[in-house]
Design an enzyme around this catalytic site. Structure first.
Site, PDB file in Angstrom:
ATOM      1  N   CYS A 148      13.638  -2.788   2.229  1.00 61.59           N
ATOM      2  CA  CYS A 148      13.570  -1.370   2.587  1.00 61.59           C
ATOM      3  C   CYS A 148      12.329  -0.798   1.924  1.00 61.59           C
ATOM      4  O   CYS A 148      12.244  -0.745   0.695  1.00 61.59           O
ATOM      5  CB  CYS A 148      14.820  -0.647   2.110  1.00 61.59           C
ATOM      6  SG  CYS A 148      14.794   1.134   2.417  1.00 61.59           S
TER       7      CYS A 148
ATOM      8  N   CYS B 294      11.699   5.470   7.920  1.00 60.45           N
ATOM      9  CA  CYS B 294      11.944   4.045   7.684  1.00 60.45           C
ATOM     10  C   CYS B 294      10.614   3.428   7.271  1.00 60.45           C
ATOM     11  O   CYS B 294       9.673   3.388   8.068  1.00 60.45           O
ATOM     12  CB  CYS B 294      12.490   3.367   8.940  1.00 60.45           C
ATOM     13  SG  CYS B 294      12.702   1.581   8.755  1.00 60.45           S
TER      14      CYS B 294
END
Length: 262
Positions: free
Chosen positions: A74, A199
């Site tokens: 991530c 994101c």
């Protein structure tokens, strides 16, 4: 059991951060993580991360999606965990840490609220129809889309994420509109199973896909706008491989607290 935590956000992508370097918590399972990430019955977050010690690196990052399952890399989480490590006194201005996709270098501002995170090199980009498929630490689908602000990202993203090609392993689905001076990006994230405000690995994938789409090469800097704010991507691209990749953006402390293991 009481759990001490800090909550951070990176361009609206929010995370629960827990220090596991001193007194690691016991009995932390996927069900508990999912409850802690729940926005109605827990703290509320797109994911949860633990900082642990590592013999060869400043620390190790362990990332879990909001569904409680161990996640792939991530990018925004990586930037937030660097800010958390600075808050803990583990690092100062720079760091080398370990994540699920390998080692990462990062540098952090004096304020601790802006992080430049080096991402993995990328060599392989394939196509699914007109969309680009690549892995920037997590798998991504990148499609150009007009009038993106009014586009139904949730429904279309979910349809692609669960189609016969991607349903088993899942994929993050990114839609991009080229605004000239910047790219506007919206993302449906697997593991969260919803649209997120940002994101990190997704905007990295989008910048690379667009460089390939435009036949660009050299040292490329890309401004990205997401629902949660602004992010910058830069990398070197020789027409075959993306190297020296940096994901740059905010990583801000939202609040800290203590919660029962509910």
């Amino acid at each position: 059991m009481k759990i001490n935590f800090l909550k951070y956000q990176g361009a609206g992508n929010d995370f629960i951060l827990i220090d596991h370097t001193a007194n690691p918590l016991e009995n932390i399972d996927s069900e508990l993580i999912e409850r802690l990430c729940n926005r109605r019955f827990g703290i509320g977050a797109d994911g949860l991360m633990f900082v642990t010690k590592h013999e060869k690196y400043d620390f190790e990052m362990h990332y879990f999606n909001a569904d409680g399952k161990l996640g792939s890399m991530c990018g925004n989480g990586g930037r937030c965990i660097v800010a958390f490590a600075k808050h803990l006194g583990i690092i100062a201005k720079e760091t080398n840490f370990l994540a699920v996709d390998g080692p990462h270098y990062a540098r952090i501002s004096e304020s601790g609220e802006w992080v430049d995170l080096q991402m993995i090199d990328v060599e392989t980009i394939t196509k699914d129809g007109e969309a680009f498929i690549l892995n920037t630490g997590s798998p991504h689908y990148v499609a150009l889309q007009s009038d993106l602000l009014n586009f139904d990202v949730f429904s279309k993203g979910k349809t692609i994420r669960y189609n016969s090609t991607y349903a088993e392993k899942g994929i993050n689905v990114n839609f991009v509109e080229d605004k000239g001076d910047y790219l506007f990006v919206r993302t449906y994230e697997r593991g969260v199973e919803d649209e997120t405000y940002a994101c990190g690995t997704g905007v990295t994938a989008v910048a690379m896909a667009m460089a390939k789409h435009k036949n660009q090469s050299g040292h490329i800097k890309t401004d990205i706008k997401v629902l949660g704010g602004d992010i910058k991507i830069e990398f070197d691209y020789d027409g075959f491989k993306f190297t020296n990749v940096f994901l740059c953006g905010p990583a801000k402390l939202v609040f800290e607290g203590e919660i029962d293991s509910i």
